[in-house]
Design a protein around this motif. Structure first.
Motif, PDB file in Angstrom:
ATOM      1  N   MET A   1       7.771   1.125 -19.217  1.00 25.89           N
ATOM      2  CA  MET A   1       9.359   1.598 -19.828  1.00 25.89           C
ATOM      3  C   MET A   1      10.053   1.312 -18.400  1.00 25.89           C
ATOM      4  N   THR A   2      11.132   0.216 -18.550  1.00 27.45           N
ATOM      5  CA  THR A   2      11.563  -0.508 -17.518  1.00 27.45           C
ATOM      6  C   THR A   2      13.013  -0.212 -17.821  1.00 27.45           C
ATOM      7  N   ALA A   3      13.705   0.100 -16.752  1.00 29.92           N
ATOM      8  CA  ALA A   3      15.367  -0.448 -17.356  1.00 29.92           C
ATOM      9  C   ALA A   3      15.803  -1.403 -17.234  1.00 29.92           C
ATOM     10  N   THR A   4      16.519  -1.019 -18.385  1.00 32.52           N
ATOM     11  CA  THR A   4      17.003  -2.095 -19.805  1.00 32.52           C
ATOM     12  C   THR A   4      17.810  -3.447 -18.407  1.00 32.52           C
ATOM     13  N   ASP A   5      18.149  -4.294 -19.259  1.00 26.16           N
ATOM     14  CA  ASP A   5      18.952  -5.184 -17.793  1.00 26.16           C
ATOM     15  C   ASP A   5      20.398  -4.538 -18.081  1.00 26.16           C
ATOM     16  N   ARG A   6      20.138  -4.852 -19.336  1.00 20.41           N
ATOM     17  CA  ARG A   6      22.341  -3.859 -18.999  1.00 20.41           C
ATOM     18  C   ARG A   6      22.753  -2.610 -17.687  1.00 20.41           C
ATOM     19  N   SER A   7      21.306  -2.290 -18.104  1.00 24.08           N
ATOM     20  CA  SER A   7      21.403  -0.786 -16.477  1.00 24.08           C
ATOM     21  C   SER A   7      21.550  -1.375 -15.507  1.00 24.08           C
ATOM     22  N   ILE A   8      20.497  -2.439 -15.304  1.00 19.29           N
ATOM     23  CA  ILE A   8      20.148  -3.373 -13.785  1.00 19.29           C
ATOM     24  C   ILE A   8      22.037  -3.693 -13.650  1.00 19.29           C
ATOM     25  N   GLU A   9      22.883  -4.351 -14.472  1.00 19.55           N
ATOM     26  CA  GLU A   9      23.634  -4.952 -14.403  1.00 19.55           C
ATOM     27  C   GLU A   9      24.870  -3.831 -14.285  1.00 19.55           C
ATOM     28  N   LEU A  10      24.977  -2.291 -14.877  1.00 22.24           N
ATOM     29  CA  LEU A  10      25.600  -1.589 -14.134  1.00 22.24           C
ATOM     30  C   LEU A  10      25.328  -0.396 -12.722  1.00 22.24           C
ATOM     31  N   ILE A  11      24.249  -0.691 -12.387  1.00 24.62           N
ATOM     32  CA  ILE A  11      23.697  -0.388 -11.460  1.00 24.62           C
ATOM     33  C   ILE A  11      24.082  -1.220 -10.364  1.00 24.62           C
ATOM     34  N   LYS A  12      23.922  -2.549 -10.601  1.00 21.49           N
ATOM     35  CA  LYS A  12      24.487  -3.655  -8.576  1.00 21.49           C
ATOM     36  C   LYS A  12      25.839  -3.443  -8.701  1.00 21.49           C
ATOM     37  N   THR A  13      27.142  -3.625  -9.962  1.00 23.55           N
ATOM     38  CA  THR A  13      28.506  -3.847 -10.044  1.00 23.55           C
ATOM     39  C   THR A  13      28.923  -2.101  -9.371  1.00 23.55           C
ATOM     40  N   ALA A  14      28.463  -1.224 -10.009  1.00 21.85           N
ATOM     41  CA  ALA A  14      28.493  -0.093  -9.039  1.00 21.85           C
ATOM     42  C   ALA A  14      28.006   0.430  -7.418  1.00 21.85           C
ATOM     43  N   ALA A  15      27.229  -0.485  -7.702  1.00 19.77           N
ATOM     44  CA  ALA A  15      26.213  -0.300  -6.116  1.00 19.77           C
ATOM     45  C   ALA A  15      27.803  -0.762  -5.181  1.00 19.77           C
ATOM     46  N   GLN A  16      27.481  -2.170  -6.170  1.00 17.32           N
ATOM     47  CA  GLN A  16      28.802  -3.561  -5.144  1.00 17.32           C
ATOM     48  C   GLN A  16      30.480  -2.865  -5.042  1.00 17.32           C
ATOM     49  N   ALA A  17      30.507  -1.719  -5.537  1.00 14.99           N
ATOM     50  CA  ALA A  17      31.808  -1.439  -5.357  1.00 14.99           C
ATOM     51  C   ALA A  17      31.652   0.254  -4.778  1.00 14.99           C
ATOM     52  N   ALA A  18      30.993   0.958  -4.880  1.00 11.08           N
ATOM     53  CA  ALA A  18      30.184   1.668  -3.741  1.00 11.08           C
ATOM     54  C   ALA A  18      30.428   1.425  -2.464  1.00 11.08           C
ATOM     55  N   ALA A  19      29.994   0.382  -2.121  1.00 12.01           N
ATOM     56  CA  ALA A  19      30.111  -0.302  -0.923  1.00 12.01           C
ATOM     57  C   ALA A  19      30.833  -0.438  -0.368  1.00 12.01           C
ATOM     58  N   ASP A  20      31.860  -1.923  -1.368  1.00 10.61           N
ATOM     59  CA  ASP A  20      33.446  -1.871  -0.507  1.00 10.61           C
ATOM     60  C   ASP A  20      33.944  -0.887  -0.325  1.00 10.61           C
ATOM     61  N   ARG A  21      33.677   0.275  -0.995  1.00  8.17           N
ATOM     62  CA  ARG A  21      34.472   1.606  -0.723  1.00  8.17           C
ATOM     63  C   ARG A  21      33.660   2.287   0.838  1.00  8.17           C
ATOM     64  N   LEU A  22      33.135   1.823   1.428  1.00  8.71           N
ATOM     65  CA  LEU A  22      32.392   2.434   2.328  1.00  8.71           C
ATOM     66  C   LEU A  22      31.848   3.157   2.181  1.00  8.71           C
ATOM     67  N   ALA A  23      30.659   3.680   1.254  1.00  8.38           N
ATOM     68  CA  ALA A  23      29.938   4.342   0.708  1.00  8.38           C
ATOM     69  C   ALA A  23      28.461   4.800   2.022  1.00  8.38           C
ATOM     70  N   HIS A  24      28.161   6.168   2.378  1.00  3.36           N
ATOM     71  CA  HIS A  24      27.079   5.684   2.484  1.00  3.36           C
ATOM     72  C   HIS A  24      25.215   5.646   2.582  1.00  3.36           C
ATOM     73  N   ASP A  25      24.247   5.305   2.573  1.00  6.28           N
ATOM     74  CA  ASP A  25      23.150   5.469   2.215  1.00  6.28           C
ATOM     75  C   ASP A  25      22.707   4.642   0.478  1.00  6.28           C
ATOM     76  N   ILE A  26      23.295   4.055  -0.053  1.00  6.77           N
ATOM     77  CA  ILE A  26      23.716   3.590  -1.588  1.00  6.77           C
ATOM     78  C   ILE A  26      21.823   2.946  -1.782  1.00  6.77           C
ATOM     79  N   ILE A  27      21.296   4.084  -2.772  1.00  5.87           N
ATOM     80  CA  ILE A  27      19.837   3.532  -3.585  1.00  5.87           C
ATOM     81  C   ILE A  27      19.995   3.947  -4.499  1.00  5.87           C
ATOM     82  N   ALA A  28      18.758   2.973  -5.504  1.00  3.55           N
ATOM     83  CA  ALA A  28      19.080   3.191  -6.886  1.00  3.55           C
ATOM     84  C   ALA A  28      17.531   3.178  -7.482  1.00  3.55           C
ATOM     85  N   TYR A  29      17.465   4.290  -7.962  1.00  5.22           N
ATOM     86  CA  TYR A  29      15.880   4.670  -8.488  1.00  5.22           C
ATOM     87  C   TYR A  29      15.732   3.822  -9.961  1.00  5.22           C
TER      88      TYR A  29
END
Length: 154
Positions: A1-29
């Motif tokens: 089983m792998t992450a769904t397309d919806r999950s990946i879309e949520l992760i990418k959007t959340a990661a970009q939002a975090a990067a835009d607010r200068l978060a450090h060491d963003i990683i997703a599993y």
């Protein structure tokens, strides 16, 4: 089983939002093979409580605005040292840099596949170590984790 397309879309959007607010060491599993409660974890950190809150607010706002997603649970607001956003499909952890080092969630999930993230998010890797060097904190370059006395990660 792998992450769904919806999950990946949520992760990418959340990661970009975090990067835009200068978060450090963003990683997703992709944790879908080892957990039945969610597909993916996003980890990010910041050097102070105020920035932790700012990152979380931006993630929450962006996921609602762009993808119509609301968290079913938000925990940790009181101290803003570790705020968790639970979207069922994904769980977002935004931690104060000290909590990130202490709890070392990367070690717990290191055997799970990393998910691809936007370039801005990938470029945040090592930012905690850079910040620590500027402030004199003891964090190993590149990992965000402290070194033990024998040079091993503690």
């Amino acid at each position: 089983m792998t992450a769904t397309d919806r999950s990946i879309e949520l992760i990418k959007t959340a990661a970009q939002a975090a990067a835009d607010r200068l978060a450090h060491d963003i990683i997703a599993y992709d944790v879908s093979d080892v957990l039945s409660i969610t597909d993916a974890f996003l980890l990010a950190s910041a050097p102070n409580d105020r920035q932790v809150k700012s990152i979380v607010d931006e993630i929450e706002e962006r996921l609602l605005k762009e993808l119509g997603a609301k968290p079913v649970r938000r925990e940790g607001d009181r101290d803003a040292r570790w705020i968790l956003l639970d979207y069922v499909d994904i769980v977002v952890h935004v931690q104060h840099s000290e909590e990130r080092v202490f709890y070392a969630l990367e070690r717990l999930w290191k055997d799970c596949p990393e998910l691809d993230l936007p370039e801005d998010a990938v470029n945040t890797r090592g930012k905690a170590a850079e910040h620590a060097a500027l402030t004199g904190a003891d964090i190993e370059a590149g990992s965000g984790l402290p070194e033990g006395p024998d040079g091993e990660l503690s």
